[in-house]
Design a protein around this motif. Structure first.
Motif, PDB file in Angstrom:
ATOM      1  N   MET A   1     122.854  43.594  21.979  1.00  0.00           N
ATOM      2  CA  MET A   1     122.019  44.771  22.240  1.00  0.00           C
ATOM      3  C   MET A   1     122.489  45.931  21.371  1.00  0.00           C
ATOM      4  O   MET A   1     123.665  46.054  21.058  1.00  0.00           O
ATOM      5  N   LYS A   2     121.535  46.805  21.027  1.00  0.00           N
ATOM      6  CA  LYS A   2     121.910  47.894  20.148  1.00  0.00           C
ATOM      7  C   LYS A   2     122.260  49.134  20.948  1.00  0.00           C
ATOM      8  O   LYS A   2     121.762  49.380  22.030  1.00  0.00           O
ATOM      9  N   ILE A   3     123.117  49.942  20.396  1.00  0.00           N
ATOM     10  CA  ILE A   3     123.508  51.207  20.991  1.00  0.00           C
ATOM     11  C   ILE A   3     123.207  52.286  19.966  1.00  0.00           C
ATOM     12  O   ILE A   3     123.740  52.277  18.864  1.00  0.00           O
ATOM     13  N   ILE A 133     108.356  39.426  11.212  1.00  0.00           N
ATOM     14  CA  ILE A 133     107.537  40.115  12.210  1.00  0.00           C
ATOM     15  C   ILE A 133     108.035  39.776  13.612  1.00  0.00           C
ATOM     16  O   ILE A 133     108.678  38.753  13.838  1.00  0.00           O
ATOM     17  N   GLY A 134     107.714  40.650  14.524  1.00  0.00           N
ATOM     18  CA  GLY A 134     107.865  40.380  15.946  1.00  0.00           C
ATOM     19  C   GLY A 134     106.565  40.765  16.634  1.00  0.00           C
ATOM     20  O   GLY A 134     105.915  41.741  16.243  1.00  0.00           O
ATOM     21  N   PHE A 135     106.149  39.989  17.624  1.00  0.00           N
ATOM     22  CA  PHE A 135     104.968  40.380  18.395  1.00  0.00           C
ATOM     23  C   PHE A 135     105.176  39.971  19.847  1.00  0.00           C
ATOM     24  O   PHE A 135     105.890  39.024  20.158  1.00  0.00           O
ATOM     25  N   ARG A 136     104.543  40.726  20.727  1.00  0.00           N
ATOM     26  CA  ARG A 136     104.631  40.406  22.146  1.00  0.00           C
ATOM     27  C   ARG A 136     103.344  40.819  22.858  1.00  0.00           C
ATOM     28  O   ARG A 136     102.537  41.595  22.348  1.00  0.00           O
ATOM     29  N   TYR A 137     103.188  40.281  24.052  1.00  0.00           N
ATOM     30  CA  TYR A 137     102.041  40.587  24.900  1.00  0.00           C
ATOM     31  C   TYR A 137     102.429  41.678  25.897  1.00  0.00           C
ATOM     32  O   TYR A 137     103.554  41.706  26.398  1.00  0.00           O
ATOM     33  N   GLU A 138     101.456  42.524  26.213  1.00  0.00           N
ATOM     34  CA  GLU A 138     101.665  43.591  27.184  1.00  0.00           C
ATOM     35  C   GLU A 138     100.556  43.489  28.237  1.00  0.00           C
ATOM     36  O   GLU A 138      99.363  43.509  27.899  1.00  0.00           O
ATOM     37  N   GLU A 225     113.201  34.512  19.501  1.00  0.00           N
ATOM     38  CA  GLU A 225     112.651  35.524  20.396  1.00  0.00           C
ATOM     39  C   GLU A 225     113.678  36.628  20.593  1.00  0.00           C
ATOM     40  O   GLU A 225     114.874  36.440  20.351  1.00  0.00           O
ATOM     41  N   ALA A 226     113.214  37.795  21.035  1.00  0.00           N
ATOM     42  CA  ALA A 226     114.094  38.944  21.270  1.00  0.00           C
ATOM     43  C   ALA A 226     113.672  39.624  22.562  1.00  0.00           C
ATOM     44  O   ALA A 226     112.528  39.492  23.006  1.00  0.00           O
ATOM     45  N   ALA A 227     114.609  40.370  23.145  1.00  0.00           N
ATOM     46  CA  ALA A 227     114.363  41.082  24.410  1.00  0.00           C
ATOM     47  C   ALA A 227     113.882  40.121  25.498  1.00  0.00           C
ATOM     48  O   ALA A 227     112.885  40.370  26.178  1.00  0.00           O
ATOM     49  N   LEU A 290     114.778  44.487  17.606  1.00  0.00           N
ATOM     50  CA  LEU A 290     113.746  44.315  18.623  1.00  0.00           C
ATOM     51  C   LEU A 290     114.312  44.270  20.041  1.00  0.00           C
ATOM     52  O   LEU A 290     113.576  44.445  21.017  1.00  0.00           O
ATOM     53  N   ASN A 291     115.604  44.019  20.170  1.00  0.00           N
ATOM     54  CA  ASN A 291     116.230  44.089  21.487  1.00  0.00           C
ATOM     55  C   ASN A 291     116.298  45.536  21.961  1.00  0.00           C
ATOM     56  O   ASN A 291     116.338  46.473  21.147  1.00  0.00           O
ATOM     57  N   GLU A 292     116.315  45.707  23.265  1.00  0.00           N
ATOM     58  CA  GLU A 292     116.401  47.057  23.814  1.00  0.00           C
ATOM     59  C   GLU A 292     117.803  47.637  23.596  1.00  0.00           C
ATOM     60  O   GLU A 292     118.792  46.894  23.541  1.00  0.00           O
ATOM     61  N   PRO A 293     117.932  48.968  23.479  1.00  0.00           N
ATOM     62  CA  PRO A 293     119.261  49.575  23.383  1.00  0.00           C
ATOM     63  C   PRO A 293     120.092  49.271  24.625  1.00  0.00           C
ATOM     64  O   PRO A 293     119.565  49.077  25.718  1.00  0.00           O
TER      65      PRO A 293
END
Length: 375
Positions: A1-3, A133-138, A225-227, A290-293
Motif C-alpha cells: 500500500m502507498k503512503i 491500464i486499470g479498470f474497475r466497476y462501480e 488486480e489491485a485494491a 492503484l492500491n489505496e493509500p
C-alpha cells in the motif's frame, strides 16, 4: 500500500464529451501510446478494446455480471454520461528500491443505465498509464438495487495472438505451484487436479494472477488486480481456442454466490501492464499506484528483512513436507543448518514449514500444535 508523504503536482481536468465519429469513446495514456476504446453494442452490451500505437492488444472484450438475486448485467445498457480527467502526483514510499513514485494517468468514467424497467446503474472507470491500464466497476447507490449477490464477473480479455505464457494453475486453495511456460493455446491447468501438493481445488482450466505473456514481437503483458478489498480473488479462465481470458472469481462451496456486497461499492481494479520488455514490467508502479493509500501514519516499526526457509527446497524436490516419503525437510537437524547458515550470512530469520502433523494425505487434516517426531 502507498503512503502519501507529499504531493508535488496534482492536475485534474474534467471534460464532458460526446462519442467520436465511430461511436466509440476513447481515452489515451499521458504519452498517447496506449488507447482504450469503449462503447455499447446495438443491444446494449458494454465492451472495450486496447491499442498500443496502432497495434490492437486487447480485441473487443465484453463486460458484465451474473447475480444470484437478480437478472444479469449483460446487455440492455445505454450510456448516460461520460467524463475524463487527468491526474498527476508524486508520492513517497516509506522503504524499498524507489523513494519518489509518479502516479500519472488519464481517467475515463462511463455511467451506464439499463433501458428496461429496473433501470439499474453501473459505472466503469478506466485509468490509462503509460505502461498499462486499470479498470474497475462501480455500483452506485440506487433505488432499485440494494444488495448484489455476484455469482460471476464476466470480464473478458480477448487477445490477438497465441502468446508465450508464464502461468500457474488457478487453484482456489493454494498459491504455491511452480509456473509453467507454454503457448496460451496449450494451457492445461486441470492436469494439476489431485496432484500431491497439500490441498488443491482447481475447478476450471484457469490460471492465477499475475500471469505474464510475451508476444512474437517482444510485447509483454501482465494481468493482475489491485485494491482487492471485500471482494473475491480473481483467477482467469482460459479459452485456448479463441485465445482469451475471462475473470473467474474464487468462491465457496457453502454459498451460490461469490461476492455479497451492499451498494454503493466498487470492485478491485483489473490491471493489464503493457510494456516492450520484461524489465519495464518489474519497474512498473501501476499496481501500487492503484492500491489505496495506507491508513497507518506511522510505519517506522516495520522492519524489512531477509530470511531463509525450509519450504522452497520442497518445491524443488529435495525434500518433502510430510514424513511418509523418507525425505522430510522440516527436521530439527535441518532447521539448525538453516539457522547456522543464516547467522553466518547476516540473514535475520528462518521460516520452517512442514514441521507439524497433517501434511500427509492420510493424516486427517492439519494439527497446528503437534510436531512430527523428528522436529
Amino acid at each position: 500500500m502507498k503512503i502519501v508523504f507529499k504531493i508535488t503536482l496534482v492536475a485534474c481536468l474534467f471534460i464532458f464529451f460526446r462519442c467520436n465519429d465511430s461511436g466509440e469513446i476513447n481515452v489515451f495514456s499521458p504519452n498517447k501510446n496506449l488507447k482504450v476504446d469503449f462503447n455499447v453494442t446495438k443491444d446494449g452490451k458494454p465492451y472495450y478494446l486496447i491499442l498500443k500505437a496502432s497495434q490492437k492488444v486487447i480485441d473487443t472484450s465484453y463486460l458484465g455480471f451474473d447475480f444470484d438475486n437478480s437478472i444479469p448485467f449483460i446487455d440492455n445498457f445505454q450510456i448516460l454520461k461520460t467524463s475524463k480527467s487527468e491526474f498527476n502526483e508524486t508520492w513517497q514510499m516509506p522503504w524499498g528500491e524507489q523513494l519518489d513514485v509518479v502516479n500519472h494517468y488519464n481517467e475515463l468514467k462511463i455511467e451506464l443505465q439499463e433501458i428496461n424497467q429496473l433501470k439499474r446503474k453501473l459505472n466503469i472507470i478506466f485509468r490509462v498509464y503509460n505502461d498499462g491500464i486499470g479498470f474497475r466497476y462501480e455500483f452506485p447507490e440506487q433505488a432499485n438495487f440494494k444488495k448484489a449477490f455476484i455469482t460471476n464477473e464476466n470480464t473478458e480479455f480477448n487477445l490477438t495472438e497465441d502468446y508465450t505464457t508464464f502461468w500457474a494453475p488457478g487453484d482456489w486453495d493454494i498459491y504455491e505451484h511452480l509456473y509453467n511456460t507454454t503457448k496460451l493455446s496449450k494451457i492445461n491447468a486441470l492436469k494439476y487436479v489431485n496432484q500431491p501438493v497439500a490441498q488443491t481445488y482447481i475447478p476450471e482450466n484457469a490460471v492465477n494472477t499475475p500471469v505474464t505473456l510475451v508476444g512474437k514481437n517482444g510485447l509483454h503483458l501482465s494481468f493482475h488486480e489491485a485494491a482487492l478489498v471485500d471482494y473475491a480473488d480473481m483467477t482467469l479462465q482460459v479459452d485456448t481456442v479463441n485465445l482469451s481470458f475471462k475473470s473467474n472469481l474464487v468462491g465457496s462451496k457453502n454459498t451460490p454466490y461469490k461476492v455479497k456486497r451492499t451498494l454503493p461499492f466498487h470492485t478491485p481494479w483489473r490491471t493489464i501492464q503493457i510494456t516492450n520488455k520484461a524489465t519495464e514490467l518489474i519497474a512498473s508502479n501501476l499496481i501500487v499506484n492503484l492500491n489505496e493509500p495506507s491508513k497507518m501514519d506511522d510505519v517506522s516499526w516495520f522492519k524489512p528483512m531477509k530470511y531463509t526457509g525450509i519450504w522452497w527446497e520442497m518445491h524443488l524436490g529435495k525434500s518433502s513436507w510430510d514424513m511418509t516419503s523418507g525425505t522430510h525437510g522440516a527436521t530439527t537437524e535441518n532447521a539448525k543448518k538453516f539457522i547456522d547458515f543464516s547467522a553466518k550470512n547476516n540473514i535475520s530469520g528462518v521460516l520452517v514449514e512442514g514441521w507439524n502433523k497433517g501434511w500427509g494425505q492420510n493424516e486427517g487434516g492439519f494439527d497446528f500444535v503437534t510436531p512430527y517426531p523428528d522436529y
